[in-house]
Structure formats: structure tokens, C-alpha cells
Design an enzyme around this catalytic site. Structure first.
Site, PDB file in Angstrom:
ATOM      1  N   ILE A 124       0.857  -1.190   0.000  1.00 36.01           N
ATOM      2  CA  ILE A 124       0.000   0.000   0.000  1.00 36.01           C
ATOM      3  C   ILE A 124       0.893   1.240   0.000  1.00 36.01           C
ATOM      4  O   ILE A 124       1.772   1.355   0.853  1.00 36.01           O
ATOM      5  CB  ILE A 124      -0.905   0.026   1.256  1.00 36.01           C
ATOM      6  CG1 ILE A 124      -1.695  -1.285   1.371  1.00 36.01           C
ATOM      7  CG2 ILE A 124      -1.834   1.220   1.225  1.00 36.01           C
ATOM      8  CD1 ILE A 124      -2.450  -1.435   2.692  1.00 36.01           C
ATOM      9  N   LYS A 125       0.652   2.137  -0.949  1.00 36.09           N
ATOM     10  CA  LYS A 125       1.452   3.368  -0.964  1.00 36.09           C
ATOM     11  C   LYS A 125       0.648   4.440  -0.226  1.00 36.09           C
ATOM     12  O   LYS A 125      -0.151   5.161  -0.814  1.00 36.09           O
ATOM     13  CB  LYS A 125       1.773   3.786  -2.407  1.00 36.09           C
ATOM     14  CG  LYS A 125       2.843   4.869  -2.473  1.00 36.09           C
ATOM     15  CD  LYS A 125       3.351   5.044  -3.884  1.00 36.09           C
ATOM     16  CE  LYS A 125       4.119   6.339  -4.065  1.00 36.09           C
ATOM     17  NZ  LYS A 125       5.408   6.386  -3.387  1.00 36.09           N
ATOM     18  N   CYS A 126       0.838   4.455   1.095  1.00 34.74           N
ATOM     19  CA  CYS A 126       0.082   5.403   1.925  1.00 34.74           C
ATOM     20  C   CYS A 126       1.062   6.194   2.787  1.00 34.74           C
ATOM     21  O   CYS A 126       2.185   5.750   3.051  1.00 34.74           O
ATOM     22  CB  CYS A 126      -0.921   4.662   2.813  1.00 34.74           C
ATOM     23  SG  CYS A 126      -0.176   3.526   3.984  1.00 34.74           S
TER      24      CYS A 126
END
Ligand SMILES: Cc1ncc(COP(=O)(O)O)c(C=O)c1O
Length: 308
Positions: free
Chosen positions: A159-161
Site C-alpha cells: 500500500i502506498k500510503c
């Protein structure tokens, strides 16, 4: 560029606003807990063609959607709308230079980390100056971090958070404190994973080797680009688990990502790694990567989205 960086326009929730007027609530879940998902989309200016190309835009939006789904952030924008927001804000600023465009879906309002919404979006073009080619030539002195990379069992690196970057931060801060440029994380199994904002390749006996996507790494678009370029050059690529000791015996090594492109590693834990001279594989891959992103290679044009 029509406006100085401090005067630039930002796309926020459907409107183009002055950067100082692009405001969010300080109590919002994005501000308090890093509840957002985002992409850093590289755009390359081709002076000869007077054209700005967004690189692998569809793939960035696919990953954005996946990150949003995994955190249950409701993205109501279609791919076309995401693309239009990006082109509108770049054009409004009249940017004719290399950019990284930050496109972020975030949870606004007075909620908490469990809130569903309201969901907002901003698109902010960030000028990068010339390609980082000059910087890249210098190479990096890196260490293996004493911190472990987050895993799919707790906070997935897939997840690119915003929140995931706190793991990157502790590794990067430790590396800088100890006099290194950046770090390489091991995963919970003690195997090599990635850098704080980049993926890792080593080269041994002419073979490119990179950790599996299940070894605690982001599904990096640059990693995929490198694999495809290598395949097209007839360079063997192995996606497999890497032991720490393999780092120290590599012929060459590099970190890659949209921001750092393809940057050679000079040393790992003060052990010198190969030479990244003129005809090194790292150098060949980097030159090819920049040419492709600038629209100089016909066979890769379907990766590019012209802005003008
Ligand atoms: C942890 C991490 N790994 C890898 C990458 C490289 O990903 P990409 O090539 O898609 O920019 C990034 C940058 O976004 C990152 O933050």
C-alpha cells in the site's frame, strides 16, 4: 512556468487554487494519522519535441486505486478524471520541465483513523530541475538498517500510503545519523527487501537480481521498468529472495524509483560494491530509462502520456 513555485496552482477537490489556499483541516485523519494514499508521478520534458510526458500514468493510477481499496478509501474518480486533473494543473502552471506530480487521495473532516470520509484529492506538480542524471552518477553509500521493513502481516508495504513512510523515516534518519546516504531494509524473515523510497537490484555475474514482490516491497513501477528494459537487452533477471551476505559480494547494485530513477550503490556497510563506470550495467539501464521517459524510444511510447 507561469508561476514561481511559491505561487503555483494546486488542483484541490476539482478546483485550481493558489498553493497557499490549498488548505485542509488540521484535525483531519490525513493530518493526524497519515490516512492517505498517493502516487509520485514522474513527468519528463523533451526539449526537442517541446513536449512533457507523464510516465506510465495508467500503472500509477492502477496502484493508486489498489492502495485506496486496501485501506477502504473510496476513490470516486475515474481514470480519465484522475488524468484530467493532472494535465489541467500542469497546463495551468505552464510547466515545461521535469516534474514529480503528487496525486493524493486523503480523508478530510473531523473524523479519526477509522473514518470512511469525506475523501478529498489534491494534485500538486513539484518541479525537479534537470533529470537527476548528474546526482545519480555520484552513487550512494548505504547501510543495512537495524529496523525491519513493515510486512504484509501488519502494515502492508504493497500500500502506498502516508503512514507507511514512518517506517521509511526511521530507517532513513538512522542512516543519515550514522553518516550514510540511505539504507536497505531487511524484512521480518531477515531477507533483503528495499530502500526507504526505492527498490533494490544487485548484479552478480551479469544477472540482475531483485527481491520478490512478496519479500516486503512496494510493487514499484520503476522496478518493473528495469525488468522490462533488461529483458529487451537480453540481460537475465531473477526475482528471488536475497540473503544479506549477497549484498556484500555483488558486482554492482542500485536503488530505483520514480524519484531516484536508477542510482548506483557505491558501498553497503562500508564494503565497496563493484564499479559503476561508464559501461556498467547500472549506467546502461539508467541512460535507457531516461531516454524512454523522455520519449526518445519509439518502442516504449505507449508508456507515455503527452501533456501538451
Ligand atoms: C518504499 C518504496 N519502494 C519503492 C518505491 C519505488 O516505486 P516506484 O518505482 O513506483 O516509484 C518507492 C517510491 O514510491 C517507495 O516508497
Amino acid at each position: 512556468m507561469k508561476y514561481a513555485v511559491s505561487e503555483r496552482l494546486i488542483w484541490l477537490n476539482g478546483e485550481l487554487v493558489h498553493v497557499n489556499d490549498a488548505r485542509i483541516n488540521v484535525l483531519s485523519p490525513t493530518a493526524q494519522f497519515g490516512l492517505n494514499v498517493f502516487e509520485g508521478i514522474p513527468c519528463y520534458w523533451n526539449e526537442e519535441q517541446r513536449q512533457l510526458y507523464a510516465f506510465r500514468l495508467d500503472d500509477h493510477y492502477k496502484r493508486l486505486q489498489q492502495s485506496a481499496d486496501l485501506l477502504q478509501i473510496d476513490c470516486t474518480y475515474t481514470k480519465e478524471e484522475l488524468k484530467k486533473a493532472l494535465t489541467d494543473v500542469v497546463k495551468a502552471n505552464d510547466y515545461k520541465e521535469n516534474l514529480s506530480v503528487r496525486q493524493t487521495l486523503f480523508v478530510e473532516g473531523f473524523g479519526s483513523w477509522g473514518s470512511e470520509g469525506p475523501v478529498g484529492m489534491f494534485v500538486a506538480p513539484i518541479p525537479r530541475g534537470n533529470t537527476s542524471a548528474e546526482y545519480n552518477k555520484k552513487g550512494l553509500n548505504v547501510c543495512v538498517s537495524s529496523w525491519r521493513r513493515i510486512s504484509d502481516e501488519d502494515l502492508s508495504p504493497r500500500i502506498k500510503c502516508g503512514a507507511n513512510y514512518m517506517n521509511s523515516r526511521v530507517g532513513q534518519r538512522e542512516a543519515l545519523r550514522n553518516g550514510y546516504d540511505t539504507c536497505i531494509f531487511l524484512n521480518k524473515a531477515g531477507k533483503v527487501s528495499e530502500g526507504p523510497g526505492s527498490c533494490l537490484f544487485i548484479i552478480k555475474d551479469g544477472i540482475l537480481i531483485t527481491p520478490l514482490l512478496t519479500d516486503s516491497v512496494l510493487n514499484s513501477i520503476t522496478r518493473d521498468t528495469v525488468i522490462r528494459i533488461a529483458n529487451n537487452h537480453g540481460i537475465e533477471v531473477q526475482e528471488r529472495t536475497i540473503d544479506r551476505t549477497e549484498l556484500y559480494t555483488a558486482d554492482e547494485a542500485f536503488l530505483c524509483g520514480s524519484a531516484m530513477e536508477i542510482t548506483p550503490i557505491l558501498s553497503i556497510d562500508k564494503v565497496n560494491i563493484g564499479d559503476s563506470g561508464h559501461d556498467s550495467i547500472v549506467n546502461i539501464l539508467h541512460n535507457e530509462y531516461v531516454d524512454i521517459a523522455q520519449g526518445k524510444r519509439e518502442e516504449y511510447l505507449d508508456w507515455l502520456c503527452p501533456i501538451y
